[in-house]
Design a protein around this motif. Structure first.
Motif, PDB file in Angstrom:
ATOM      1  N   HIS A 269       0.862  -1.185   0.000  1.00 52.56           N
ATOM      2  CA  HIS A 269       0.000   0.000   0.000  1.00 52.56           C
ATOM      3  C   HIS A 269       0.900   1.237   0.000  1.00 52.56           C
ATOM      4  O   HIS A 269       1.911   1.273   0.711  1.00 52.56           O
ATOM      5  CB  HIS A 269      -0.902   0.006   1.238  1.00 52.56           C
ATOM      6  CG  HIS A 269      -1.908   1.126   1.231  1.00 52.56           C
ATOM      7  ND1 HIS A 269      -1.591   2.427   1.567  1.00 52.56           N
ATOM      8  CD2 HIS A 269      -3.235   1.135   0.919  1.00 52.56           C
ATOM      9  CE1 HIS A 269      -2.667   3.179   1.468  1.00 52.56           C
ATOM     10  NE2 HIS A 269      -3.681   2.419   1.078  1.00 52.56           N
ATOM     11  N   PRO A 270       0.596   2.254  -0.792  1.00 52.34           N
ATOM     12  CA  PRO A 270       1.503   3.407  -0.899  1.00 52.34           C
ATOM     13  C   PRO A 270       1.861   4.054   0.433  1.00 52.34           C
ATOM     14  O   PRO A 270       3.016   4.451   0.629  1.00 52.34           O
ATOM     15  CB  PRO A 270       0.725   4.370  -1.799  1.00 52.34           C
ATOM     16  CG  PRO A 270      -0.095   3.479  -2.668  1.00 52.34           C
ATOM     17  CD  PRO A 270      -0.510   2.342  -1.777  1.00 52.34           C
ATOM     18  N   PHE A 271       0.905   4.162   1.354  1.00 47.72           N
ATOM     19  CA  PHE A 271       1.231   4.727   2.661  1.00 47.72           C
ATOM     20  C   PHE A 271       2.194   3.802   3.401  1.00 47.72           C
ATOM     21  O   PHE A 271       3.205   4.252   3.951  1.00 47.72           O
ATOM     22  CB  PHE A 271      -0.029   4.947   3.493  1.00 47.72           C
ATOM     23  CG  PHE A 271       0.229   5.612   4.823  1.00 47.72           C
ATOM     24  CD1 PHE A 271       0.045   6.978   4.985  1.00 47.72           C
ATOM     25  CD2 PHE A 271       0.667   4.882   5.931  1.00 47.72           C
ATOM     26  CE1 PHE A 271       0.279   7.604   6.199  1.00 47.72           C
ATOM     27  CE2 PHE A 271       0.911   5.496   7.146  1.00 47.72           C
ATOM     28  CZ  PHE A 271       0.720   6.854   7.279  1.00 47.72           C
ATOM     29  N   ALA A 272       1.876   2.514   3.423  1.00 47.83           N
ATOM     30  CA  ALA A 272       2.743   1.548   4.112  1.00 47.83           C
ATOM     31  C   ALA A 272       4.131   1.528   3.494  1.00 47.83           C
ATOM     32  O   ALA A 272       5.150   1.476   4.205  1.00 47.83           O
ATOM     33  CB  ALA A 272       2.105   0.157   4.057  1.00 47.83           C
ATOM     34  N   LYS A 273       4.199   1.590   2.190  1.00 50.91           N
ATOM     35  CA  LYS A 273       5.489   1.574   1.495  1.00 50.91           C
ATOM     36  C   LYS A 273       6.327   2.782   1.908  1.00 50.91           C
ATOM     37  O   LYS A 273       7.532   2.672   2.159  1.00 50.91           O
ATOM     38  CB  LYS A 273       5.245   1.577  -0.013  1.00 50.91           C
ATOM     39  CG  LYS A 273       6.473   1.347  -0.860  1.00 50.91           C
ATOM     40  CD  LYS A 273       6.141   1.470  -2.348  1.00 50.91           C
ATOM     41  CE  LYS A 273       5.083   0.468  -2.763  1.00 50.91           C
ATOM     42  NZ  LYS A 273       4.814   0.538  -4.227  1.00 50.91           N
ATOM     43  N   THR A 274       5.687   3.949   1.966  1.00 51.63           N
ATOM     44  CA  THR A 274       6.400   5.166   2.351  1.00 51.63           C
ATOM     45  C   THR A 274       6.831   5.104   3.810  1.00 51.63           C
ATOM     46  O   THR A 274       7.955   5.498   4.164  1.00 51.63           O
ATOM     47  CB  THR A 274       5.497   6.395   2.122  1.00 51.63           C
ATOM     48  OG1 THR A 274       5.027   6.391   0.765  1.00 51.63           O
ATOM     49  CG2 THR A 274       6.252   7.690   2.389  1.00 51.63           C
ATOM     50  N   MET A 275       5.974   4.591   4.675  1.00 51.88           N
ATOM     51  CA  MET A 275       6.287   4.494   6.100  1.00 51.88           C
ATOM     52  C   MET A 275       7.451   3.538   6.343  1.00 51.88           C
ATOM     53  O   MET A 275       8.397   3.853   7.081  1.00 51.88           O
ATOM     54  CB  MET A 275       5.048   4.022   6.870  1.00 51.88           C
ATOM     55  CG  MET A 275       5.278   3.783   8.349  1.00 51.88           C
ATOM     56  SD  MET A 275       3.753   3.331   9.238  1.00 51.88           S
ATOM     57  CE  MET A 275       3.429   1.700   8.528  1.00 51.88           C
ATOM     58  N   PRO A 682      -1.883   2.599  -7.199  1.00 49.71           N
ATOM     59  CA  PRO A 682      -1.840   4.024  -6.883  1.00 49.71           C
ATOM     60  C   PRO A 682      -2.472   4.312  -5.530  1.00 49.71           C
ATOM     61  O   PRO A 682      -3.037   3.429  -4.877  1.00 49.71           O
ATOM     62  CB  PRO A 682      -2.660   4.640  -8.012  1.00 49.71           C
ATOM     63  CG  PRO A 682      -3.682   3.587  -8.315  1.00 49.71           C
ATOM     64  CD  PRO A 682      -3.014   2.249  -8.065  1.00 49.71           C
ATOM     65  N   LEU A 683      -2.379   5.544  -5.133  1.00 47.65           N
ATOM     66  CA  LEU A 683      -3.038   6.016  -3.921  1.00 47.65           C
ATOM     67  C   LEU A 683      -4.277   6.794  -4.357  1.00 47.65           C
ATOM     68  O   LEU A 683      -4.162   7.839  -5.010  1.00 47.65           O
ATOM     69  CB  LEU A 683      -2.091   6.908  -3.119  1.00 47.65           C
ATOM     70  CG  LEU A 683      -2.500   7.295  -1.693  1.00 47.65           C
ATOM     71  CD1 LEU A 683      -2.782   6.059  -0.855  1.00 47.65           C
ATOM     72  CD2 LEU A 683      -1.403   8.120  -1.050  1.00 47.65           C
ATOM     73  N   PHE A 684      -5.454   6.294  -4.019  1.00 51.19           N
ATOM     74  CA  PHE A 684      -6.697   6.886  -4.503  1.00 51.19           C
ATOM     75  C   PHE A 684      -7.097   8.090  -3.643  1.00 51.19           C
ATOM     76  O   PHE A 684      -8.176   8.122  -3.055  1.00 51.19           O
ATOM     77  CB  PHE A 684      -7.805   5.833  -4.521  1.00 51.19           C
ATOM     78  CG  PHE A 684      -7.685   4.853  -5.650  1.00 51.19           C
ATOM     79  CD1 PHE A 684      -8.319   5.083  -6.858  1.00 51.19           C
ATOM     80  CD2 PHE A 684      -6.927   3.711  -5.513  1.00 51.19           C
ATOM     81  CE1 PHE A 684      -8.206   4.181  -7.901  1.00 51.19           C
ATOM     82  CE2 PHE A 684      -6.806   2.799  -6.549  1.00 51.19           C
ATOM     83  CZ  PHE A 684      -7.450   3.032  -7.757  1.00 51.19           C
ATOM     84  N   VAL A 685      -6.230   9.059  -3.589  1.00 49.38           N
ATOM     85  CA  VAL A 685      -6.464  10.281  -2.826  1.00 49.38           C
ATOM     86  C   VAL A 685      -6.063  11.470  -3.694  1.00 49.38           C
ATOM     87  O   VAL A 685      -4.967  11.489  -4.259  1.00 49.38           O
ATOM     88  CB  VAL A 685      -5.640  10.309  -1.520  1.00 49.38           C
ATOM     89  CG1 VAL A 685      -5.722  11.677  -0.856  1.00 49.38           C
ATOM     90  CG2 VAL A 685      -6.128   9.239  -0.563  1.00 49.38           C
ATOM     91  N   GLY A 686      -6.948  12.449  -3.824  1.00 52.01           N
ATOM     92  CA  GLY A 686      -6.623  13.675  -4.545  1.00 52.01           C
ATOM     93  C   GLY A 686      -6.422  13.491  -6.026  1.00 52.01           C
ATOM     94  O   GLY A 686      -5.877  14.361  -6.701  1.00 52.01           O
ATOM     95  N   GLY A 700      -2.727  12.456 -11.548  1.00 51.88           N
ATOM     96  CA  GLY A 700      -2.317  13.073 -10.294  1.00 51.88           C
ATOM     97  C   GLY A 700      -2.705  12.268  -9.076  1.00 51.88           C
ATOM     98  O   GLY A 700      -2.946  11.059  -9.113  1.00 51.88           O
ATOM     99  N   GLY A 701      -2.769  12.946  -7.959  1.00 48.83           N
ATOM    100  CA  GLY A 701      -3.112  12.309  -6.701  1.00 48.83           C
ATOM    101  C   GLY A 701      -1.887  11.947  -5.881  1.00 48.83           C
ATOM    102  O   GLY A 701      -0.748  12.028  -6.336  1.00 48.83           O
ATOM    103  N   GLY A 702      -2.118  11.557  -4.675  1.00 48.44           N
ATOM    104  CA  GLY A 702      -1.060  11.218  -3.732  1.00 48.44           C
ATOM    105  C   GLY A 702      -1.400  11.779  -2.374  1.00 48.44           C
ATOM    106  O   GLY A 702      -2.501  12.289  -2.147  1.00 48.44           O
ATOM    107  N   ALA A 703      -0.457  11.699  -1.457  1.00 50.19           N
ATOM    108  CA  ALA A 703      -0.728  12.163  -0.108  1.00 50.19           C
ATOM    109  C   ALA A 703       0.567  12.372   0.653  1.00 50.19           C
ATOM    110  O   ALA A 703       1.584  11.728   0.374  1.00 50.19           O
ATOM    111  CB  ALA A 703      -1.604  11.150   0.647  1.00 50.19           C
TER     112      ALA A 703
END
Length: 1140
Positions: A269-275, A682-686, A700-703
């Protein structure tokens, strides 16, 4: 209470004495020979470095908690402050995230302390860092701490520092009895009833057991124990952390509170990957991170009973009323503006709170009755929650494949799709406008196309960056309309801009600025049908109000407030809305968020009736029946409804109490079945989505992933085919962004976040000064374009159920390449004092009509004035041969005349002008018509609606003039100009344009001939945005402070009364006399003196050196001035650049 410091072997306070010495040598002597092989020097060095990295996480965490303490707990005693060298304000997202973490721990400890028990209690904070957990309880809830001992445990070196701070800080050790530090290198390093500080590596369980036994008799049956571990044992190897859990479970009456990260949808998950990348970079990998179910199994394996184990994500707890009430959530918004809801939900979904207990005398075959943290699950099951059945009940539909764009990528999120202006480009190219980029909010755009020859697609030009706005295609045309949006979360935009036949122009504003609203095109159920109907629903205003308005825009150029018949959806923002079919009169609304930050899980169908009312049907129950146990994936915040070959899809966003998994983020609204996504994640935000030939564009999109870094999506094409359809691929074809911003997406999340301070500063400056215009405007009729620089304030005229905006209309004023468009100052009816205060705060000129200012408008004839005041009374007047008076050039003389002959001269058309002075002390005291002309003053009065003016009055001069033009000037005092006789034209300029109006340093008047410049069509005013007010007898013009203005009668003689009043705090104004109300504020006067001192400091330098650095300073000052003006403009003026 007394304090001793550095005492070797000093006894503990009486409540802590258990008959054993505290000397660590005694403890170590009972350990016996060591069984483990000592680590090698290389291993020891590596472990030491890793330990130091773990301890460094404390430094970052404590600064963030200090930020929360200072901002969110104002007025309460502060304890984190003593462990932070310098306050550093964190971002609203990080502040809110840490506030929730702190709330969760506080909730768990409070629940333990409130238990009714005859046993003594021990709270042991494992890996405590600098967290002062015991001290707020001891200070604010001392009664709860009765018979309780608090124990902090962490690495010895960290705890040595903590004890030193405690010892040196009266506000901390003053809450303890006889606090003292020991000379030990590990073990008990400090103590004071009821507190013990322990330095011990958590991996050395045997040593820690003995230290705690000696210090607080932890093994005694009369003790109830709570272990707290907030993101601490996560850094330990699995074997070591499992040993901690098993050791804690060995006591007879024990509880464990664990707050830690988890992976609700896996490591990809993009958040988990970044964390995870963030912690690896810090050399503090999360060794035991996994799912909540995996953590449950670890606790059970360690000896904790399943039936008492309770786990919830922090996002689940956020909406739980027994944990956090709606008023508590609302109160957070009052501290600082907040709109990072998706990012907050992602953070909170990746952290959980675990509570478990074990008592040796309890049979756990049946779960003991204990209140749960969560009372119900109205929004559906939460994936990963240990009490849920995670087997999906709804089958998945067609798989969609994500195909990545090639070439340059430009990161932006919360942008708006702009359709092409040409019908033949529809489905083959789109624009992406504004939004949030790597350096801040954007004012530019990109064009994406399946062909390199596609024409650029431009959105409306902006003066400042905008996000969370909507651009909607209107009906079957290629016209479109931008509605609302925001700059910062507390600055919503009311502006609306229409692209008609390829050209952008401003249209009447919304009644209130809003963002996170819905807007859909319609087909009206009436004849004749409008070509451009647009329906707007909901949204959030800059002051935090959540709206339930239904507004309709149509060709008659007004916003109509529609009436809802029967039940309707509650106020919300961030909902998703779409019509049933293209150009339809009905549609659906899904989800959204309440004013207290809860995601709504409901589903509404709406219809627009022929009488222009709206009827709504709540179809949530029917939808839940189809979703079964997956009801939690329906209602969303920040999602999009988009048409596709598969039907209408609900895409992305966040849901309440849980996190959408990869297989749930796209929902087919026809079947209410989720659609799986393959390939990219992708991250389905924004993000922005648009149906095109062959599939969907995902742009686009991301967080911002909390404090871990920023994740930016790459652009994708979404279709049922594993590969692109046809021979071409979608790509970026044109951009108005600098080339330097085209590579960010090729970097790692950590690299994406790193930008130089110079670039950041440069970007910030560009936003402050940009003045974009639409391309290819040469040869257009400028008089038909609408100025985009000065919106009207909030007050509106309400006629029946139609909200008519008091819009600032353009005034045609001739031709010429440098001629600005004049904006007509709007006219409204002032109905109450609050409305005037709102206009005062808006700081924009406005004309009030229908105010009762007394009989003066009828009674003040020339003969009456001469008779009442006295024809022979002496007055000082300005007399000139030139009809344009110039204060700087002094092309007039002061003459003392009798009042009667002066009136006659003005009536004959002589160039004379009276601005009354105080009769008693003209150079000492401001004039007041009631004191200086009492004979006529009773005919004039200020109505109750202007009570604020009366309460803050400075002066009230009488003005009488012949056909003369008053010089351009500004007043530091705000004023209301009451026109009593004759007509007058007033031209005003915003304060930000003072640099273009010829004001010399220190002067409040200018020689610029505004009226002549506008008539001649020259370039002297080309960079300004004049506002024109035409005053009739009985009208009142509000002139905000510092708005430069000039005035001239339009037919003969003019009589008026000015009412100057203070709109700033008294301390802002310069001390001493200010007879005319135009003395600059004290800060400016001081600043001019400072400038002289700065110049003088360069006198000893060579001229080329001093000139160089003085220019540098001047440039820096101008940048700050422009940034400040732009910031004010975000609040008071239009976000749009001038169009023409």
């Amino acid at each position: 209470m007394s304090q001793t410091d550095e005492l070797d072997g000093s006894p503990l306070p009486k409540t802590l004495q258990v008959g054993h010495p505290l000397d660590n040598e005694a403890v170590l002597s009972r350990q016996g020979p060591q069984q483990r092989k000592p680590p090698s020097k290389v291993q020891d060095s590596k472990r030491k470095r890793n330990d130091e990295s773990v301890m460094d996480t404390n430094n970052s965490s404590i600064v963030s908690k200090r930020s929360v303490e200072k901002l969110y707990y104002g007025g309460e005693p502060e304890y984190f402050r003593y462990f932070v060298n310098k306050f550093k304000r964190r971002s609203p997202l990080i502040n809110r995230g840490y506030w929730l973490r702190m709330k969760a721990i506080d909730h768990a400890v409070t629940r333990f302390l409130a238990e009714r028990s005859a046993k003594r209690k021990i709270v042991i904070n494992l890996g405590c860092g600098y967290d002062p957990l015991p001290f707020p309880f001891l200070a604010k809830q001392r009664e709860l701490c009765e018979n309780t001992t608090f124990v902090d445990v962490d690495f010895p070196s960290l705890m040595q520092n903590k004890c030193k701070i405690l010892s040196n800080t009266e506000q901390l050790h003053g809450l303890l009895e006889n606090f003292h530090r020991t000379s030990n290198q590990e073990g008990v390093l400090g103590a004071g009833d009821p507190y013990v500080a322990v330095g011990c590596d958590l991996r050395n369980i045997e040593l820690l057991k003995k230290i705690l036994q000696d210090a607080v008799d932890i093994e005694c049956d009369d003790a109830a124990i709570l272990f707290v571990a907030e993101v601490s044992i996560a850094y330990m190897e699995p074997e070591a952390s499992d040993a901690v859990l098993a050791w804690a479970a060995s006591y007879s009456d024990v509880r464990f509170c664990l707050l830690e990260q988890h992976l609700p949808d896996g490591p990809d998950h993009p958040f988990a990957k970044t964390m995870l990348a963030h912690f690896r970079k810090l050399r503090t990998p999360l060794h035991t991170i996994g799912t909540m179910d995996a953590m449950k199994q670890r606790f059970v394996a360690a000896g904790w009973p399943t039936s008492t184990l309770e786990m919830h994500s922090l996002w689940e707890l956020w909406s739980e009323p027994t944990f956090l009430g709606p008023e508590q959530r609302r109160a957070l918004d009052a501290t600082e503006p907040f709109d990072e809801w998706e990012e907050f939900a992602l953070f909170a979904s990746h952290y959980f709170l675990l509570l478990v207990e074990r008592k040796a005398d309890t049979d756990y075959e049946f779960k003991p009755k204990r209140a749960s943290l969560v009372t119900n699950r109205a929004t559906g099951s939460a994936p990963g929650s240990i009490s849920d059945d995670n087997t999906p009940d709804v089958e998945q539909e067609t798989t969609l494949y994500m195909q990545e764009f090639q070439g340059s990528q430009m990161p932006r999120r919360f942008a708006a799709i702009v359709p092409p202006a040409s019908r033949d480009q529809e489905g083959y190219s789109v624009g992406l406008h504004a939004g949030l980029g790597t350096q801040g909010r954007l004012d530019d755009g990109n064009t994406y196309a399946s062909s390199e020859t596609a024409q650029p697609i431009n959105g409306p030009p902006l003066l400042v960056g905008v996000m969370c706005h909507i651009i909607t295609k209107l009906g079957g045309t290629n016209n479109c309309m931008m509605v609302g949006g925001r700059t910062s979360p507390d600055r919503a935009i009311a502006d609306c801009c229409l692209r008609l036949d390829g050209r952008w122009r401003m249209v009447p504003r919304l009644p209130k600025g809003r963002y996170r609203h819905c807007a859909v095109p319609l087909q009206l159920p009436t004849e004749p049908r409008s070509a451009h109907p647009l329906l707007v629903y909901g949204g959030r205003t800059g002051d935090g109000q959540v709206l339930d308005e239904w507004l309709l825009w149509s060709d008659d150029k007004v916003w109509m407030n529609l009436r809802v018949v029967g039940d309707g959806p509650s106020a919300r923002f961030g909902a998703a809305m779409i019509t049933d079919q293209k150009e339809s009169v009905s549609g659906v609304i899904v989800g959204g968020m309440t004013g207290d930050g809860r995601v709504l899980n409901d589903f509404w169908h709406w219809d627009l009736q022929p009488d222009m009312s709206v009827t709504c049907q709540n179809v949530t129950a029917r939808a839940f029946g189809m979703l079964k146990h997956n009801v939690g994936i329906l209602g969303r915040f920040g999602a999009q409804l988009v048409r596709s070959e598969e039907g209408i899809l609900l895409v992305g966003g966040i849901v309440g109490s849980q996190m959408l998994t990869r297989d749930e983020e796209i929902l087919n609204m026809r079947t209410l079945r989720p659609i799986a996504i393959k390939n990219a994640r992708p991250l389905f935000v924004g993000m922005s989505m648009q149906e095109v030939h062959g599939g969907l564009l995902f742009l686009g999109g991301g967080a911002t992933c909390f404090s871990f870094g920023t994740y930016w999506n790459r652009n994708h094409f979404l279709s049922t085919s594993p590969q692109f359809v046809g021979d071409t691929t979608w790509q970026l074809t044109s951009s108005r962004q600098p080339e330097s911003r085209k590579t960010a997406l090729g970097e790692s999340p950590a690299q994406e976040q790193l930008r130089s301070d110079a670039d950041r500063s440069s970007r910030s400056s560009r936003y402050s000064t940009v003045s974009a215009i639409l391309p290819n405007t040469a040869g257009t009729d400028r008089t038909s374009a609408v100025s985009m620089t000065s919106p009207s304030p909030d007050p509106t005229l309400t006629v029946s159920n139609t909200v008519v905006n008091a819009n600032r209309e353009p005034v045609a004023n001739g031709h010429g390449p440098g001629l600005p468009h004049v904006v007509r100052v709007p006219t409204i009816q002032l109905t109450d004092q609050d409305t005037f205060k709102k206009n005062l705060d808006a700081a924009l000129p406005i004309i009030f009509t229908d105010l009762s200012i007394g009989p003066c408008t009828d009674s003040w004839t020339n003969s009456y004035l001469k008779e009442a005041i006295g024809a022979e009374s002496k007055v000082v007047v300005h007399s000139s041969k030139d009809e344009k008076m110039d204060f700087q050039k002094k092309n007039f003389s002061y003459e003392t005349r009798e009042f009667g002959p002066f009136i006659d001269a003005a009536e004959r058309g002589e160039k004379v002008y009276l601005r009354s002075l105080s009769k008693g002390a003209p150079s000492e005291r401001p004039t007041n018509i009631y004191e200086d002309f009492p004979e006529i003053a009773q005919d004039f009065r200020l109505p109750e609606e202007l009570a604020y003016v009366v309460a803050n009055m400075h002066s009230m001069p009488l003005r009488i003039s012949g056909p003369v033009t008053m010089w351009l000037h500004y007043d530091v005092m705000a004023n209301v100009l009451c026109q009593i006789k004759g007509r007058k034209k007033v031209i005003l300029f915003p304060p930000s344009e003072v640099g273009h109006l010829g004001f010399e340093a220190g002067a409040s008047s200018s020689s610029l001939d505004v009226f002549s410049s506008m008539a001649a069509g020259g370039t002297s005013l080309s960079r300004t945005h004049p506002h024109e007010a035409i005053l009739e007898p009985g009208t009142v013009l509000f002139i905000p402070s510092l708005w430069a203005h000039t005035a001239a009668p339009t037919d003969g003689m003019s009589v008026a009364v000015n009412c100057f009043f203070k709109s700033l705090d008294d301390r802002k104004y310069a001390a001493g006399r200010d007879v005319y109300g135009n003395r600059d504020i004290s800060a400016y006067e001081k600043g001019r003196r400072d400038v002289q001192r700065i110049v003088k400091s360069f006198e000893d330098s060579p001229p080329n050196v001093s000139g160089f650095y003085l220019q540098r300073l001047a440039m820096e000052l101008m940048d700050k001035a422009k940034a400040t003006s732009a910031s004010a403009g975000e609040q008071s003026h239009s976000v749009y650049a001038e169009l023409g």
